[in-house]
Structure formats: structure tokens, C-alpha cells
Write a protein that holds these residues in place. Structure first.
Motif, mmCIF file in Angstrom:
data_model
loop_
_atom_site.group_PDB
_atom_site.id
_atom_site.type_symbol
_atom_site.label_atom_id
_atom_site.label_comp_id
_atom_site.label_asym_id
_atom_site.label_seq_id
_atom_site.Cartn_x
_atom_site.Cartn_y
_atom_site.Cartn_z
ATOM 1 N N GLY A 22 0.803 -1.203 0.000
ATOM 2 C CA GLY A 22 0.000 0.000 0.000
ATOM 3 C C GLY A 22 0.835 1.251 0.000
ATOM 4 N N CYS A 23 0.172 2.377 -0.237
ATOM 5 C CA CYS A 23 0.827 3.676 -0.252
ATOM 6 C C CYS A 23 0.032 4.648 0.611
ATOM 7 C CB CYS A 23 0.920 4.233 -1.676
ATOM 8 S SG CYS A 23 2.011 3.301 -2.782
ATOM 9 N N ALA A 24 0.767 5.613 1.178
ATOM 10 C CA ALA A 24 0.145 6.633 2.005
ATOM 11 C C ALA A 24 0.634 8.002 1.574
ATOM 12 C CB ALA A 24 0.468 6.393 3.481
ATOM 13 N N ASP A 25 -0.184 9.012 1.833
ATOM 14 C CA ASP A 25 0.198 10.408 1.646
ATOM 15 C C ASP A 25 0.781 10.881 2.971
ATOM 16 O OD1 ASP A 25 0.255 13.232 1.572
ATOM 17 O OD2 ASP A 25 -1.354 13.279 0.084
ATOM 18 N N ALA A 26 2.099 11.055 3.023
ATOM 19 C CA ALA A 26 2.755 11.414 4.278
ATOM 20 C C ALA A 26 2.484 12.851 4.680
ATOM 21 C CB ALA A 26 4.259 11.165 4.171
ATOM 22 N N ALA A 27 2.085 13.702 3.743
ATOM 23 C CA ALA A 27 1.757 15.080 4.084
ATOM 24 C C ALA A 27 0.424 15.157 4.829
ATOM 25 C CB ALA A 27 1.710 15.942 2.826
ATOM 26 N N ARG A 28 -0.516 14.282 4.465
ATOM 27 C CA ARG A 28 -1.835 14.292 5.100
ATOM 28 C C ARG A 28 -1.985 13.221 6.168
ATOM 29 N NH1 ARG A 28 -5.965 12.850 2.409
ATOM 30 N NH2 ARG A 28 -4.969 11.774 0.668
ATOM 31 N N GLY A 29 -1.052 12.257 6.200
ATOM 32 C CA GLY A 29 -1.166 11.160 7.157
ATOM 33 C C GLY A 29 -2.335 10.249 6.849
ATOM 34 N N ALA A 30 -2.541 9.951 5.552
ATOM 35 C CA ALA A 30 -3.700 9.168 5.142
ATOM 36 C C ALA A 30 -3.283 8.097 4.145
ATOM 37 C CB ALA A 30 -4.759 10.074 4.513
ATOM 38 N N THR A 31 -3.913 6.936 4.251
ATOM 39 C CA THR A 31 -3.660 5.853 3.306
ATOM 40 C C THR A 31 -4.302 6.185 1.962
ATOM 41 O OG1 THR A 31 -3.625 4.227 5.092
ATOM 42 C CG2 THR A 31 -3.994 3.386 2.862
ATOM 43 N N LEU A 32 -3.534 5.998 0.887
ATOM 44 C CA LEU A 32 -4.048 6.235 -0.463
ATOM 45 C C LEU A 32 -4.710 4.984 -1.014
ATOM 46 C CD1 LEU A 32 -0.997 8.218 -1.891
ATOM 47 C CD2 LEU A 32 -3.224 9.155 -1.235
#
Length: 367
Positions: free
Chosen positions: A242-252
Motif C-alpha cells: 500500500g501507499c500513504a500520503d505522508a503530508a496528510r497522514g492518510a492511506t491512499l
């Protein structure tokens, strides 16, 4: 109990590995790209999943017996060497000045430009390479506790200890940096931590553990992670990628798939080999499958790395495989010393460096 469960998990997982079918024979290959060996070095036997550290033109490595070495990435010249004097369980963290490794006695050993400056003990064993950044050394134990030390004098700055599962995975996990945030694995979750205070800023799940027993439900994140811009991607042990948006702290996105080794990736794709060494490419933005390759089943692939138009994996027979990033088709195959490729290959400039269990570094330059 934790130690007993860790031992049980190790035994079960090694047993599963021993029962794997024979590797698929390699097909004849006419090289589609060129590549050559530019240097080779012996570093001593490596019995942990070493990921060489790359910074400022140096490749920093360590052997099981505690010999820490730095090589010039372009020429293979030995730049410095330091004997730690103890067997290692994890390494290497390096920021261009400070280098950190961890011994089997749970001692964090830090060097300043190749000379030891301090040691500090942590309460649990460590298998994840330390992160050295911002004149701090960050250490993740198998108990999932995160320790922060001052890189200059070894002062313990803070400890982040959160409730943990009774069974954890003794395999290198995720400790990384994103802007002013420390990224650390907490089981199947990725956490953003304030590196100055050790406080939790956010947390997001990469996988949902599944299975009928504690071992099957192990889903700890496997490092190193892949970062491109704000996006970070990683594998959850035997459960998902999986991948996450580290700027928003949310799983993509997250996709259920087996596998135990680290991912590779570029701006468009994420690559990984599953438990049978079926190689898959996912679209980095959405997780859609782009291609799969079953030509290397049961060959014991290492973690992967992207370099230009190819993605690279090593196998347990010491071969280094270059696959086209857009199609998965084999482009080049290079031999090493016949020992398993361990950890994850790394790229320093235009040089690809792989490590074998026999304790050899091989530096290739693909064209």
C-alpha cells in the motif's frame, strides 16, 4: 512470553521457507541493455538483512562480526573502516557524518566520521537499521518502541512506547524521514512522529491483519519504504502492499497480496515480489495492477530497487535480474558469487550495489 512467541514465529516462518518448491529454471536471455561490474569488495559474512546506506558518494556497510566500512561508490575505494568488536543485529544508518549500528546485545553504537563516539543500550533487540537524521539517531526495537538519541553525545532524548501485540515480527521494518516528520511502523500502521518530542502526530493503517492464528495475522510493515514526493509505499508482511500520503497522514490505497520483502518504486509504479516470487507492478497513484511476471517463481527474490527504466531484484543463487519497468520483461541478468542476494539493492548515482550472504559487495553500472 514475547521472546517465546518471536522464536515460535521464526521457527514457523523458516519451516515454511524450507518447504518451498524448487526454483523455476532461468530462461535463456539475450541482453536488451548493457551492464558491467565496476568494482567488488569483501566485507565479511553477513547474517542479517543488510541494506547499505548511501550518502554523499559513500556506500556504508557492516558485517555480522561488527566490521563497519565505507566505500567510494564510484570507484570502490575503501574510505574508512571501524571494528565495533561485537556481533551486529542491525545496520546501517548514515547521514554523511554519523553512522549507527546495533549489536546483538542491544547496544546502539555510533561513529563520527568513522570513529566511535558513544554506545547506549536499548531494552529490546533491534533488527531495523537505525535512522540518522538531524543530528539524532532513531532506533526501532522489535517491541515497536522508538528511541531517540543525540548523535553527538548519545543522550537519550525520548522514548515512544505504545501498547503492542503479544507477537511481533523480527524483520527490518520502517523508520524514515518526511520533511519534519519521523515515519515509523507500528505493526501494520504507519505513524508520523514529532522527531523533537517523540509525540504521535498521526497514524494510518496500510493493512488489516487477517488469519486464523497469531502468526498468520502478523502484518508488520517491511522496510525500507519507497518515497516519491509526498507518497510513501511499503509492504505489510504477508498481507498487503500500500501507499500513504505522508503530508496528510492518510492511506491512499492498499491491496491484499502475500510477500515478505521490501518494495521498489518510481514516480509511476510500485514493484514487489510475492511469497512465490511472482513479480507485480501496481500503479503508484491508484494501486491498479499494471503487469505480472511469473518467470522467476520460487527463486528467493530480495527486495527491489528502481533505477532508470528498469527495476532490479537479486535471487538466492546470486543472480541480479533487471526487468523493464513498463512491461516486466527481463532485460539483463548478471552473476555475483553464487550466494544469496540479501537485504535490498541500493543505488548510488549511476551505480547499483548488491550484497551477498557470503559477505561480498558487487557494484554494477547498467547502461
Amino acid at each position: 512470553m514475547r521472546a517465546a512467541l518471536l522464536a515460535l514465529a521464526a521457527a514457523l516462518l523458516s519451516g515454511c521457507a524450507a518447504d518451498k518448491p524448487k526454483p523455476k529454471p532461468l530462461e535463456p536471455l539475450t541482453p536488451k541493455i548493457a551492464g558491467r561490474l565496476v568494482w567488488q569488495a569483501g566485507i565479511g559474512r553477513v547474517e542479517f538483512p543488510l541494506v547499505p546506506a548511501v550518502r554523499d558518494g559513500l556506500v556504508v556497510v557492516a558485517s555480522t562480526w561488527g566490521d563497519v566500512q565505507a566505500y567510494k561508490a564510484d570507484t570502490g575505494e575503501l574510505w574508512w573502516r571501524w571494528p565495533v568488536g561485537a556481533e551486529l543485529s542491525a545496520g546501517v544508518g548514515h547521514d554523511g557524518r554519523f553512522t549507527a549500528v546495533v549489536t546483538r546485545d542491544n547496544e546502539v553504537v555510533t561513529l563520527d566520521r568513522g570513529r566511535e563516539v558513544w554506545r547506549a543500550r536499548v531494552p529490546a533487540s533491534v533488527v531495523t537499521p537505525p535512522l540518522v537524521a538531524g543530528e539524532r539517531v532513531f532506533v526501532l526495537g522489535v517491541d515497536r518502541a522508538v528511541h531517540a538519541f543525540d548523535a553527538v553525545d548519545g543522550r537519550r532524548l525520548w522514548v515512544l512506547q505504545r501498547p503492542s501485540d503479544p507477537l511481533t515480527l523480527a524483520q527490518p521494518s520502517v523508520v524514515g524521514a518526511f520533511r519534519n516528520t519521523l515515519l515509523v511502523a507500528q505493526g501494520p500502521r504507519l505513524a508520523g512522529v514529532d522527531p523533537l518530542r517523540g509525540t504521535l502526530q498521526w497514524e494510518t493503517a496500510i493493512a488489516t491483519p487477517r488469519g486464523s492464528n497469531e502468526v498468520e495475522r502478523l502484518a508488520d510493515l517491511v522496510g525500507p519504504m519507497v518515497r516519491v514526493g509526498d507518497r510513501v509505499c511499503m509492504r505489510a508482511f504477508q498481507n498487503a502492499v500500500g501507499c500513504a500520503d505522508a503530508a496528510r497522514g492518510a492511506t491512499l490505497w492498499s491491496r491484499n497480496t502475500g510477500g515478505t520483502t521490501a518494495l521498489a518504486g518510481d514516480a509511476e509504479r510500485v514493484f514487489g515480489a510475492d511469497a512465490s516470487d511472482r513479480v507485480t507492478a501496481w500503479r503508484a497513484a491508484t494501486g491498479d495492477v499494471l503487469w505480472t511476471n511469473e518467470k522467476f517463481l520460487n527463486r528467493g527474490f530480495s527486495g527491489g530497487v528502481s533505477i532508470g527504466p528498469v527495476v532490479v531484484f537479486g535471487d538466492r543463487e546470486g543472480f541480479v535480474h533487471f526487468l523493464a519497468a513498463d512491461t516486466g520483461e527481463p532485460q539483463l541478468r548478471l552473476p555475483t558469487d553464487g550466494q544469496p542476494i540479501i537485504g535490498t539493492p541500493v543505488v548510488a548515482g549511476q551505480t547499483l550495489v548488491v550484497t551477498t550472504a557470503g559477505g561480498s559487495l558487487f557494484a554494477f553500472r547498467p547502461n
